[in-house]
Design a protein around this motif. Structure first.
Motif, short mmCIF file in Angstrom:
data_model
loop_
_atom_site.label_atom_id
_atom_site.label_comp_id
_atom_site.label_asym_id
_atom_site.label_seq_id
_atom_site.Cartn_x
_atom_site.Cartn_y
_atom_site.Cartn_z
N LEU B 35 -64.46 12.60 18.72
CA LEU B 35 -63.53 11.47 18.61
C LEU B 35 -62.10 11.96 18.37
O LEU B 35 -61.15 11.40 18.91
N ALA B 36 -61.98 13.01 17.55
CA ALA B 36 -60.63 13.52 17.25
C ALA B 36 -59.98 14.12 18.50
O ALA B 36 -58.76 14.05 18.66
N MET B 37 -60.79 14.72 19.37
CA MET B 37 -60.24 15.40 20.54
C MET B 37 -60.25 14.53 21.79
O MET B 37 -59.84 14.98 22.86
N GLN B 38 -60.71 13.30 21.63
CA GLN B 38 -60.84 12.43 22.81
C GLN B 38 -59.47 12.02 23.34
O GLN B 38 -58.60 11.62 22.56
N PRO B 39 -59.27 12.13 24.64
CA PRO B 39 -58.01 11.64 25.21
C PRO B 39 -57.85 10.15 24.93
O PRO B 39 -58.84 9.43 24.87
N VAL B 40 -56.60 9.72 24.73
CA VAL B 40 -56.35 8.31 24.44
C VAL B 40 -56.69 7.47 25.66
O VAL B 40 -56.40 7.87 26.80
N ALA B 41 -57.32 6.34 25.44
CA ALA B 41 -57.71 5.47 26.54
C ALA B 41 -56.50 5.11 27.39
O ALA B 41 -55.46 4.73 26.87
N GLY B 42 -56.65 5.26 28.69
CA GLY B 42 -55.59 4.86 29.60
C GLY B 42 -54.55 5.92 29.86
O GLY B 42 -53.79 5.84 30.81
N ALA B 43 -54.56 6.98 29.00
CA ALA B 43 -53.53 8.01 29.16
C ALA B 43 -53.66 8.71 30.51
O ALA B 43 -52.67 9.10 31.11
N ARG B 44 -54.92 8.85 30.95
CA ARG B 44 -55.12 9.56 32.21
C ARG B 44 -54.97 8.65 33.43
O ARG B 44 -55.09 9.10 34.55
N ALA B 45 -54.72 7.35 33.17
CA ALA B 45 -54.59 6.43 34.29
C ALA B 45 -53.13 6.33 34.75
O ALA B 45 -52.79 5.48 35.53
#
Lengths: 194, 116
Positions: B35-45
């Motif tokens: 969870l700590a290393m998870q990319p922020v939702a939408g950041a890759r969109a």
């Protein structure tokens, strides 16, 4: 802390990893529950030490979380990649130990069955782990992947970055050595000559 | 030494049945890392760099502006090519009036200089 073991197999690992990379927190949880047991068990088979296996499992998965955004589905299986990373981390630890042998009494779980059969299973698993610890690292890895993890030779070849014939050779030599080591304990392990 | 080919299989089967399971503490640590290393939702969109045509449209002020510009262009071409007689006459009347209007900006400018 309790966690329900309800990881589902609806999505394959790569699809779940893509959802993780897109920010899906549920995917993070599912991947944790699905992959940690696999990675931890493999590390424990290779290292024979629970605390070290836990550290290796955590580190291997940290590397997966880190690479998740760049993961390209179809290029490699997540499990293949994880087995390779886990084995490499174990190799590093084994090298650091140098001449220190694997634990004489490998830490394995209590048998789920309480009956005598369960104890015998436990005794055999323990004896096998001890014998595995005496094998050269590559033989141990190949035998564990083939006969405990149940993988096919092509996948083992990919994990170990060698050819299928080399895999067969490692497994054959490993099994021969294991047989020699365990044959001397036949009676102790519940085998009785007729 | 045993010659039984199934001899080792018993051991492997025993190992599979007693697979070591991770403790709850390890699972909690791994999940916390995830969870700590998870990319922020939408950041890759984030959209890729827009193409040349999209940049031109944006520079002109978007699609409504492009539509207005196209309409004006077509109207201008039509007026230039067709020159409807009625329209030309009425336009002349609107633009130039019926009498000539003389303007002498230079003269007024000279006057200001003289006074200043």
């Amino acid at each position: 802390m309790t966690m329900p073991f309800d990881a589902e197999d609806e999505l394959d690992d790569a699809a779940l990893l893509a959802r993780y990379a897109a920010g899906d927190a549920a995917a993070a949880r599912q991947l944790t529950l699905r992959l940690t047991p696999r990675v931890f068990a493999h590390a424990l088979r290779l290292l024979g030490n629970r605390a070290e296996a836990e550290d290796v499992a955590q580190e291997a998965l940290i590397r997966l979380w880190r690479i998740a955004p760049e993961w390209r589905a179809g290029e490699a299986k997540v499990s293949t990649w994880l087995y390779r990373v886990t084995a490499n981390l174990c190799t590093d630890r084994l090298r650091r130990r140098k001449s220190v042998p694997l634990d004489d009494a490998p830490e394995l779980p209590d048998p789920a069955q309480g009956a005598e059969d369960g104890l015998q299973q436990q005794a055999r698993a323990s004896a096998l782990q001890q014998a595995l610890g005496a094998l050269p690292d590559r033989q141990r890895e190949a035998v564990v992947l083939r006969h405990i993890e149940g993988l096919g030779n092509p996948e083992i070849a990919a994990i170990m970055n060698i050819g299928p014939r080399a895999v067969e050779s490692l497994i054959a030599r490993g099994k021969r050595a294991l047989t020699e080591m365990l044959a001397g304990r036949r009676n102790e392990l519940g085998y009785h000559d007729d | 030494m045993t010659d039984d080919p199934d001899f080792l299989d018993d051991f492997f089967a025993a190992a599979r049945k007693t697979r070591p399971e991770p403790g709850a503490d390890l699972l909690a640590r791994v999940q916390a890392d995830a969870l700590a290393m998870q990319p922020v939702a939408g950041a890759r969109a984030a959209p890729a760099r827009p193409g040349l045509w999209a940049q031109i449209v944006a520079a002109l002020g978007g699609w409504p502006a492009v539509a207005g510009l196209a309409t004006a262009t077509v109207a201008g071409v039509w007026i230039g090519v067709a020159q409807p007689a009625g329209l030309a006459d009425s336009l002349s009347a609107v633009l130039y009036g019926s009498e000539t209007l003389s303007v002498d900006p230079i003269g007024a400018f000279d006057l200001v200089l003289l006074e200043g």
